[in-house]
Scaffold this active site. Structure first.
Site, mmCIF file in Angstrom:
data_model
loop_
_atom_site.group_PDB
_atom_site.id
_atom_site.type_symbol
_atom_site.label_atom_id
_atom_site.label_comp_id
_atom_site.label_asym_id
_atom_site.label_seq_id
_atom_site.Cartn_x
_atom_site.Cartn_y
_atom_site.Cartn_z
ATOM 1 N N HIS A 203 0.869 -1.322 -0.032
ATOM 2 C CA HIS A 203 0.035 -0.122 0.039
ATOM 3 C C HIS A 203 0.844 1.260 -0.172
ATOM 4 C CE1 HIS A 203 -3.720 2.322 0.559
ATOM 5 N NE2 HIS A 203 -3.850 2.000 1.807
ATOM 6 N N LYS A 236 7.641 -9.054 -7.643
ATOM 7 C CA LYS A 236 6.870 -7.776 -7.808
ATOM 8 C C LYS A 236 7.880 -6.568 -7.906
ATOM 9 C CE LYS A 236 2.080 -8.628 -6.776
ATOM 10 N NZ LYS A 236 0.922 -8.517 -5.911
ATOM 11 N N HIS A 242 -2.257 -1.842 -10.168
ATOM 12 C CA HIS A 242 -3.262 -1.041 -9.328
ATOM 13 C C HIS A 242 -4.472 -1.914 -9.120
ATOM 14 C CE1 HIS A 242 -5.731 1.874 -7.525
ATOM 15 N NE2 HIS A 242 -4.656 2.281 -7.160
ATOM 16 N N ASP A 293 2.849 5.803 -7.012
ATOM 17 C CA ASP A 293 4.182 5.689 -6.001
ATOM 18 C C ASP A 293 5.220 5.639 -6.806
ATOM 19 O OD1 ASP A 293 2.915 5.738 -3.683
ATOM 20 O OD2 ASP A 293 2.238 3.772 -3.753
HETATM 21 C C1 LIG Z 1 -1.332 -2.882 -6.393
HETATM 22 C C2 LIG Z 1 -1.289 -4.497 -6.595
HETATM 23 C C3 LIG Z 1 -1.585 -5.153 -5.256
HETATM 24 C C4 LIG Z 1 -2.698 -4.914 -7.555
HETATM 25 O O1 LIG Z 1 -2.877 -6.242 -7.360
HETATM 26 P P1 LIG Z 1 -3.845 -6.831 -8.429
HETATM 27 O O2 LIG Z 1 -4.516 -6.013 -9.454
HETATM 28 O O3 LIG Z 1 -4.891 -7.407 -7.689
HETATM 29 O O4 LIG Z 1 -3.181 -7.884 -9.194
HETATM 30 P P2 LIG Z 1 -2.208 -9.002 -8.535
HETATM 31 O O5 LIG Z 1 -1.506 -8.936 -7.477
HETATM 32 O O6 LIG Z 1 -3.421 -10.206 -8.348
HETATM 33 O O7 LIG Z 1 -1.529 -9.565 -9.830
HETATM 34 C C5 LIG Z 1 -2.024 -10.087 -11.016
HETATM 35 C C6 LIG Z 1 -0.709 -10.511 -12.101
HETATM 36 O O8 LIG Z 1 0.212 -9.311 -12.298
HETATM 37 C C7 LIG Z 1 1.305 -9.147 -11.610
HETATM 38 N N1 LIG Z 1 1.607 -8.041 -11.025
HETATM 39 C C8 LIG Z 1 0.842 -7.233 -10.534
HETATM 40 N N2 LIG Z 1 1.580 -6.212 -10.020
HETATM 41 C C9 LIG Z 1 2.986 -6.517 -10.306
HETATM 42 C C10 LIG Z 1 4.039 -5.856 -10.197
HETATM 43 N N3 LIG Z 1 4.074 -4.747 -9.615
HETATM 44 N N4 LIG Z 1 5.158 -6.485 -10.658
HETATM 45 C C11 LIG Z 1 5.138 -7.518 -11.092
HETATM 46 N N5 LIG Z 1 4.139 -8.180 -11.391
HETATM 47 C C12 LIG Z 1 2.987 -7.694 -11.188
HETATM 48 C C13 LIG Z 1 1.090 -10.565 -10.589
HETATM 49 O O9 LIG Z 1 2.330 -10.862 -10.324
HETATM 50 C C14 LIG Z 1 0.134 -11.444 -11.231
HETATM 51 O O10 LIG Z 1 0.795 -12.097 -12.268
HETATM 52 P P3 LIG Z 1 0.419 -13.630 -12.469
HETATM 53 O O11 LIG Z 1 -1.194 -13.584 -13.035
HETATM 54 O O12 LIG Z 1 1.348 -14.285 -13.290
HETATM 55 O O13 LIG Z 1 0.168 -14.269 -10.847
HETATM 56 C C15 LIG Z 1 -0.385 -5.076 -7.431
HETATM 57 O O14 LIG Z 1 -0.238 -4.628 -8.647
HETATM 58 C C16 LIG Z 1 1.034 -4.864 -6.530
HETATM 59 O O15 LIG Z 1 1.416 -5.699 -5.538
HETATM 60 N N6 LIG Z 1 1.810 -3.907 -6.992
HETATM 61 C C17 LIG Z 1 3.095 -3.564 -6.542
HETATM 62 C C18 LIG Z 1 2.886 -2.824 -4.900
HETATM 63 C C19 LIG Z 1 2.307 -1.389 -5.298
HETATM 64 O O16 LIG Z 1 2.975 -0.507 -6.106
HETATM 65 N N7 LIG Z 1 1.410 -1.032 -4.548
HETATM 66 C C20 LIG Z 1 0.838 0.345 -4.447
HETATM 67 C C21 LIG Z 1 -0.441 0.481 -5.032
HETATM 68 S S1 LIG Z 1 -1.106 2.101 -5.313
#
Ligand SMILES: CC(C)(COP(=O)(O)OP(=O)(O)OC[C@H]1O[C@@H](n2cnc3c(N)ncnc32)[C@H](O)[C@@H]1OP(=O)(O)O)[C@@H](O)C(=O)NCCC(=O)NCCS
Length: 349
Positions: A203, A236, A242, A293
């Site tokens: 987050h 990640k 997002h 971010d």
């Molecule tokens: C923000 C976040 C939790 C959103 O999650 P989401 O939309 O539910 O997506 P998921 O975490 O389920 O990921 C979906 C797929 O994309 C990939 N993915 C998503 N974000 C990624 C990232 N930042 N880097 C690499 N791969 C990523 C996942 O590994 C997953 O791949 P898979 O289907 O092969 O397993 C996720 O993108 C993330 O962890 N980002 C990094 C943290 C971050 O920047 N947070 C700030 C948010 S404002």
């Protein structure tokens, strides 16, 4: 009812405060486009809009100045501060100070919220080695955290990122704030829940991790091979993707353009080039875009904040969003109590 992991897509309540991604990539605060608000209004105006539906921030500014100067002379707070500052992360210091100050129930919503904003800004300012005591009349909150000699571009850049951090629907920390508020707990306890939730790297902590990643590469080629290796290892990359936006985070171009504008030396230029390379690889390899971010962390670093102050600055912006959700939840007065899908063992004797 169908189970949705992480409550994705579940409508968990009603709100009049903002819409996130409603027209694909838009972000609106009480109907106003948040990106346009960065061009036309200050953080104080936006804070007042989010709390009181009034785009005139003069009361917020007046309260903020009053509380900020009171904190300077508050021996109890300053003594506690001295005791904890050397051994806690600034996020934990903020959580503790906000909790210690507490609240009086005789105040208006705006007044109560501004007291929390001033406390957060006061903690952040204390980490600045330069004098931050002069408050700008227009960019009051931003100026409270920057050195007195900050340029107008620096003030405006921080003001913009505070606006963009101010509110974002039912994200994890806001939802945590609402859950606490839904038990009829007080504002301070609810905001403390929000602060603890924002701390995690998925987050608010993502901006810290993103800059650490950028800084870990010595040049653009190093970044290219390093990020490709991380992707192969299914790691990640912080600052990308997002939970709600699926095409673009509308806040990202605003912070990115400030990073470009504020580049002051060769080192800043190199870090920006490394960031752009990571951005390019993430688009090509994963079709993932930078969220607020990624370049946001870089912007705060160009504004000379230490990495461990990035999430606290997120708190400084978001505290008004949390508070607005707290007041909305209290008015609704429904206890949030979802159900769990049991996946344990069958009945046992
Ligand atoms: C923000 C976040 C939790 C959103 O999650 P989401 O939309 O539910 O997506 P998921 O975490 O389920 O990921 C979906 C797929 O994309 C990939 N993915 C998503 N974000 C990624 C990232 N930042 N880097 C690499 N791969 C990523 C996942 O590994 C997953 O791949 P898979 O289907 O092969 O397993 C996720 O993108 C993330 O962890 N980002 C990094 C943290 C971050 O920047 N947070 C700030 C948010 S404002």
């Amino acid at each position: 009812m169908e189970y949705s992991p992480g409550l994705r897509g579940v409508i968990a309540g009603e709100t009049k405060i903002s819409t996130v991604g409603m027209e694909g990539t838009s972000l609106r605060y009480r109907g106003y486009d948040a990106i346009k608000l960065t061009e036309t209004h200050t953080y104080e105006d936006v804070a007042s809009l989010i709390i009181s539906d009034d785009l005139n921030g003069s009361d917020f500014t007046t309260f903020f100045k009053q509380y900020y100067s009171e904190l300077n002379g508050d021996n109890d707070v300053n003594n506690l501060f001295k005791q904890i500052k050397s051994r806690l992360h600034p996020m934990d210091v903020i959580r503790t100070i906000v909790s210690y100050i507490g609240e009086s129930d005789k105040k208006s919503d705006l007044d109560l919220t501004t007291q929390i904003s001033a406390a957060v800004a006061y903690v952040i300012a204390s980490y600045n080695e330069n004098d931050t005591s002069e408050l700008d009349d227009k960019y009051t909150v931003a100026s409270s955290m920057l050195s007195n000699n900050a340029s107008s571009d620096q003030l405006q850049a921080l003001d913009d990122i505070l606006i963009l951090y101010a509110e974002h629907g039912f994200n994890a920390s806001t939802f945590a704030t609402r859950v606490t508020g839904s038990t009829r707990s007080d504002l301070t306890s609810s905001i403390v829940s929000g602060i603890g939730t924002l701390k995690g790297e998925l987050h608010g902590g993502a901006n810290e991790r993103a800059v650490e990643l950028i800084n870990s590469f010595k040049d653009v080629d190093d970044a290219k091979s390093g990020v490709m290796k991380m992707l192969e290892e299914k790691k990640k990359i912080m600052g990308f993707g997002h939970g709600v936006y699926k095409i673009q985070d509308p806040r990202s171009p605003v912070v990115k353009s400030w990073v470009e504008k504020l580049i002051s030396d060769d080192d800043a230029k190199l870090r920006y080039e490394i960031a752009q390379k990571i951005d390019e690889i993430m688009d090509k390899e994963k079709k993932l875009f930078p969220n607020v971010d990624f370049y946001g962390g870089l912007l705060l670093s160009e504004l000379d904040f230490n990495v461990n102050l990035f999430t606290p600055i997120f708190v400084a912006g978001r505290s008004v969003g949390w508070a607005a959700h707290y007041f909305e939840q209290r008015a609704d007065d429904t206890l949030i109590r979802p159900a769990a899908k049991y996946i344990g063992v069958e009945e046992r004797d």
